[in-house]
Design a protein around this motif. Structure first.
Motif, mmCIF file in Angstrom:
data_model
loop_
_atom_site.group_PDB
_atom_site.id
_atom_site.type_symbol
_atom_site.label_atom_id
_atom_site.label_comp_id
_atom_site.label_asym_id
_atom_site.label_seq_id
_atom_site.Cartn_x
_atom_site.Cartn_y
_atom_site.Cartn_z
ATOM 1 N N THR A 14 22.040 -105.159 51.977
ATOM 2 C CA THR A 14 21.087 -104.782 53.022
ATOM 3 C C THR A 14 21.732 -104.421 54.351
ATOM 4 O OG1 THR A 14 20.804 -107.064 53.795
ATOM 5 C CG2 THR A 14 19.369 -106.330 52.001
ATOM 6 N N ASP A 15 22.950 -104.892 54.585
ATOM 7 C CA ASP A 15 23.572 -104.742 55.896
ATOM 8 C C ASP A 15 24.855 -103.920 55.785
ATOM 9 O OD1 ASP A 15 24.537 -104.979 58.443
ATOM 10 O OD2 ASP A 15 24.198 -107.138 58.589
ATOM 11 N N TYR A 33 19.734 -118.865 49.957
ATOM 12 C CA TYR A 33 18.711 -117.956 49.443
ATOM 13 C C TYR A 33 19.301 -116.559 49.306
ATOM 14 C CZ TYR A 33 18.186 -116.305 54.281
ATOM 15 O OH TYR A 33 18.424 -115.778 55.518
ATOM 16 N N ASP A 34 18.538 -115.671 48.720
ATOM 17 C CA ASP A 34 18.936 -114.281 48.514
ATOM 18 C C ASP A 34 18.173 -113.430 49.531
ATOM 19 O OD1 ASP A 34 19.236 -111.655 47.677
ATOM 20 O OD2 ASP A 34 18.730 -112.042 45.581
ATOM 21 N N VAL A 35 18.895 -112.683 50.376
ATOM 22 C CA VAL A 35 18.227 -111.906 51.427
ATOM 23 C C VAL A 35 17.329 -110.814 50.858
ATOM 24 C CG1 VAL A 35 20.032 -112.344 53.146
ATOM 25 C CG2 VAL A 35 20.193 -110.327 51.656
ATOM 26 N N THR A 36 17.499 -110.458 49.595
ATOM 27 C CA THR A 36 16.655 -109.442 48.975
ATOM 28 C C THR A 36 15.492 -110.050 48.194
ATOM 29 O OG1 THR A 36 17.882 -109.329 46.870
ATOM 30 C CG2 THR A 36 18.701 -107.985 48.693
ATOM 31 N N ASN A 37 15.321 -111.356 48.280
ATOM 32 C CA ASN A 37 14.272 -112.041 47.508
ATOM 33 C C ASN A 37 13.598 -113.080 48.400
ATOM 34 O OD1 ASN A 37 12.714 -113.566 45.750
ATOM 35 N ND2 ASN A 37 14.267 -113.678 44.153
ATOM 36 N N TRP A 38 12.437 -112.725 48.931
ATOM 37 C CA TRP A 38 11.730 -113.619 49.847
ATOM 38 C C TRP A 38 11.355 -114.938 49.175
ATOM 39 C CZ3 TRP A 38 6.836 -115.786 49.869
ATOM 40 C CH2 TRP A 38 6.425 -116.362 51.073
ATOM 41 N N GLN A 39 11.032 -114.901 47.887
ATOM 42 C CA GLN A 39 10.623 -116.105 47.187
ATOM 43 C C GLN A 39 11.741 -117.142 47.146
ATOM 44 O OE1 GLN A 39 7.596 -116.841 46.260
ATOM 45 N NE2 GLN A 39 8.201 -118.855 45.467
ATOM 46 N N SER A 40 12.985 -116.697 47.137
ATOM 47 C CA SER A 40 14.101 -117.642 47.093
ATOM 48 C C SER A 40 14.173 -118.477 48.365
ATOM 49 C CB SER A 40 15.426 -116.897 46.868
ATOM 50 O OG SER A 40 15.745 -116.070 47.980
ATOM 51 N N LEU A 41 13.727 -117.941 49.498
ATOM 52 C CA LEU A 41 13.644 -118.729 50.718
ATOM 53 C C LEU A 41 12.487 -119.719 50.640
ATOM 54 C CD1 LEU A 41 14.656 -119.219 53.661
ATOM 55 C CD2 LEU A 41 12.916 -117.576 54.378
ATOM 56 N N ALA A 42 11.352 -119.255 50.113
ATOM 57 C CA ALA A 42 10.197 -120.146 49.971
ATOM 58 C C ALA A 42 10.510 -121.312 49.041
ATOM 59 C CB ALA A 42 9.000 -119.357 49.454
ATOM 60 N N GLU A 43 11.300 -121.067 47.993
ATOM 61 C CA GLU A 43 11.661 -122.128 47.045
ATOM 62 C C GLU A 43 12.480 -123.227 47.719
ATOM 63 O OE1 GLU A 43 10.961 -122.613 43.687
ATOM 64 O OE2 GLU A 43 9.459 -121.046 43.991
ATOM 65 N N LEU A 44 13.269 -122.871 48.714
ATOM 66 C CA LEU A 44 14.062 -123.895 49.408
ATOM 67 C C LEU A 44 13.166 -124.948 50.029
ATOM 68 C CD1 LEU A 44 16.819 -121.765 51.213
ATOM 69 C CD2 LEU A 44 17.080 -123.210 49.193
ATOM 70 N N GLU A 45 12.073 -124.508 50.619
ATOM 71 C CA GLU A 45 11.164 -125.450 51.266
ATOM 72 C C GLU A 45 10.284 -126.171 50.261
ATOM 73 O OE1 GLU A 45 8.462 -125.595 55.301
ATOM 74 O OE2 GLU A 45 9.101 -123.670 54.482
ATOM 75 N N GLU A 46 9.872 -125.471 49.213
ATOM 76 C CA GLU A 46 8.938 -126.052 48.247
ATOM 77 C C GLU A 46 9.618 -127.000 47.259
ATOM 78 O OE1 GLU A 46 6.999 -122.790 46.352
ATOM 79 O OE2 GLU A 46 6.176 -121.989 48.219
ATOM 80 N N ARG A 47 10.837 -126.679 46.842
ATOM 81 C CA ARG A 47 11.474 -127.445 45.772
ATOM 82 C C ARG A 47 12.714 -128.217 46.185
ATOM 83 N NH1 ARG A 47 13.303 -123.398 41.694
ATOM 84 N NH2 ARG A 47 14.250 -125.269 40.803
ATOM 85 N N GLY A 103 11.282 -101.150 59.926
ATOM 86 C CA GLY A 103 11.809 -100.013 59.187
ATOM 87 C C GLY A 103 13.317 -99.894 59.253
ATOM 88 N N VAL A 104 14.003 -100.897 59.833
ATOM 89 C CA VAL A 104 15.456 -100.838 59.954
ATOM 90 C C VAL A 104 16.118 -101.092 58.616
ATOM 91 C CG1 VAL A 104 17.462 -101.866 61.063
ATOM 92 C CG2 VAL A 104 15.350 -101.538 62.363
ATOM 93 N N MET A 105 15.695 -102.124 57.895
ATOM 94 C CA MET A 105 16.272 -102.488 56.611
ATOM 95 C C MET A 105 15.154 -102.661 55.593
ATOM 96 S SD MET A 105 19.064 -105.277 57.929
ATOM 97 C CE MET A 105 20.237 -104.839 59.196
ATOM 98 N N LEU A 106 14.869 -101.626 54.863
ATOM 99 C CA LEU A 106 13.747 -101.680 53.939
ATOM 100 C C LEU A 106 14.002 -102.601 52.760
ATOM 101 C CD1 LEU A 106 12.759 -97.892 53.889
ATOM 102 C CD2 LEU A 106 11.800 -99.741 55.279
ATOM 103 N N ASN A 107 15.278 -102.775 52.402
ATOM 104 C CA ASN A 107 15.601 -103.621 51.256
ATOM 105 C C ASN A 107 15.564 -105.106 51.595
ATOM 106 O OD1 ASN A 107 16.107 -101.170 50.153
ATOM 107 N ND2 ASN A 107 18.245 -101.539 49.655
ATOM 108 N N LYS A 108 15.652 -105.416 52.878
ATOM 109 C CA LYS A 108 15.796 -106.811 53.287
ATOM 110 C C LYS A 108 14.427 -107.481 53.321
ATOM 111 C CE LYS A 108 18.612 -109.367 56.542
ATOM 112 N NZ LYS A 108 19.515 -109.223 57.685
#
Length: 259
Positions: free
Chosen positions: A118-119, A80-94, A165-170
């Motif tokens: 992000t890091d 997944y892409d750490v800057t894209n939450w949906q890419s993690l959700a797609e792993l489980e859904e698809r 608030g540590v990593m706003l982009n993540k």
């Protein structure tokens, strides 16, 4: 071409960097790539063993091919892409259901790519094979305004990382990836206590800088070694049968002389 001993497959949505991860590990450099069509594989010589690493397409129209590529896999890298939450959700859904054709003892790694966005510790390239161009690109990235690396994807539900608030982009915290790994084990009907722990099987990588890429692949290679040895033992116990030898001389028609 040498016959591979085991297969490792990368799965994940488009644009998460699967192909870039593979190029970084096999070619020791980062380069811009186009979306994978169907699938492709690389053959890696690891000591005396041969490991095929399959790169699959993340586009919806190639989704049906995923289960075919996963057939007989010893390990699956869910990316997944750490800057894209949906890419993690797609792993489980698809994508998780595609692994039903993998080996029963298949090993799963959950990998968050693009950690350099992000890091701070992922900005500097790792390893002796990193080129000066890679270092220059990373230096340029650090001088760019932070707004340049913000993801354009929709805002996801609040996560521990964003709230702190540590990593706003993540958009995906390590805890969320670890939680997903636990759901993978439950989906496969595996005992979490006897399975590999999440802290060992969840990675954050950067294909651009090389951060954690070697660690990811080398860890998986070590873990699939029992599968390689078992497969080789099975091949020795049931060798290929030569039909010509089995027929023997008695079954051959004798040639008579002409009268």
């Amino acid at each position: 071409m040498k016959k591979p001993d085991v297969k490792i497959v990368l799965l994940g949505d488009m644009n998460v960097g699967k192909t870039s991860l593979l190029h970084r590990y096999t070619e020791r450099k980062f380069k811009d790539t186009v979306s994978t069509v169907g699938g492709a594989f690389f053959l890696k010589q690891w000591g005396p063993y041969n490991i095929s690493i399959w790169d699959t397409a993340g586009r919806e129209q190639f989704h049906g091919l995923g289960s075919m590529y996963c057939r007989g896999a010893a390990a699956v890298i869910l990316t997944y892409d750490v800057t894209n939450w949906q890419s993690l959700a797609e792993l489980e859904e698809r994508f998780l259901s595609l692994t039903d054709t993998a080996n029963h003892d298949c090993i799963f790694a959950v990998v968050g790519n693009k950690a350099d966005l992000t890091d701070p510790k992922a900005h500097l390239p790792e390893g002796p094979d990193v080129t000066s161009d890679d270092r220059t690109e990373c230096e340029e990235e650090r001088t760019e305004p932070e707004v340049e690396v913000l993801s354009a994807c929709p805002t996801p539900p609040a996560s521990p990382a964003s709230l702190s608030g540590v990593m706003l982009n993540k958009q995906v915290a390590p805890e969320e990836a670890a939680s997903f790994y636990g759901r993978i084990l439950r989906y496969k009907g595996l005992d979490e206590k006897s399975s590999l722990p999440a802290e060992k099987m969840c990675f954050e990588t950067s294909a651009k800088t090389g951060y954690n890429v070697d660690a990811l692949f080398e860890t998986l290679f070590d873990l699939v070694l029992p599968s390689i040895l078992r497969k080789r033992n099975e091949n020795q116990e049931s060798p290929t049968v030569d039909l010509e030898e089995c027929r023997g001389g008695s079954n051959k028609r004798t040639r008579t002389s002409c009268c």
